[in-house]
Design a protein around this motif. Sequence first.
Motif: not given
Length: 57
Positions: A11-18, A39-50
């Motif tokens: 999930v973390i890797e997928g935020q920076d690259r495909t 829940r973890f993915e949702a939190q990571m998405n929120l963090l990334r948006q922030a």
Amino acid sequence: MKTCKEVHRLVIEGQDRTLPLSHRIAVRLHLMMCSACRRFEAQMNLLRQALRRFPGD
Ligand SMILES: [Zn+2]
């Protein structure tokens, strides 16, 4: 089947690259069955948006 730990990493890797398609499918399947990782993915998405609100990083 991937473990929660592997899914968190992907999930973390997928935020920076495909990720490769096979990994994306594995993560999707795991998320369908695992509320903890959803829940973890949702939190990571929120963090990334922030973080995106702070340019220059
Ligand atoms: Zn999980």
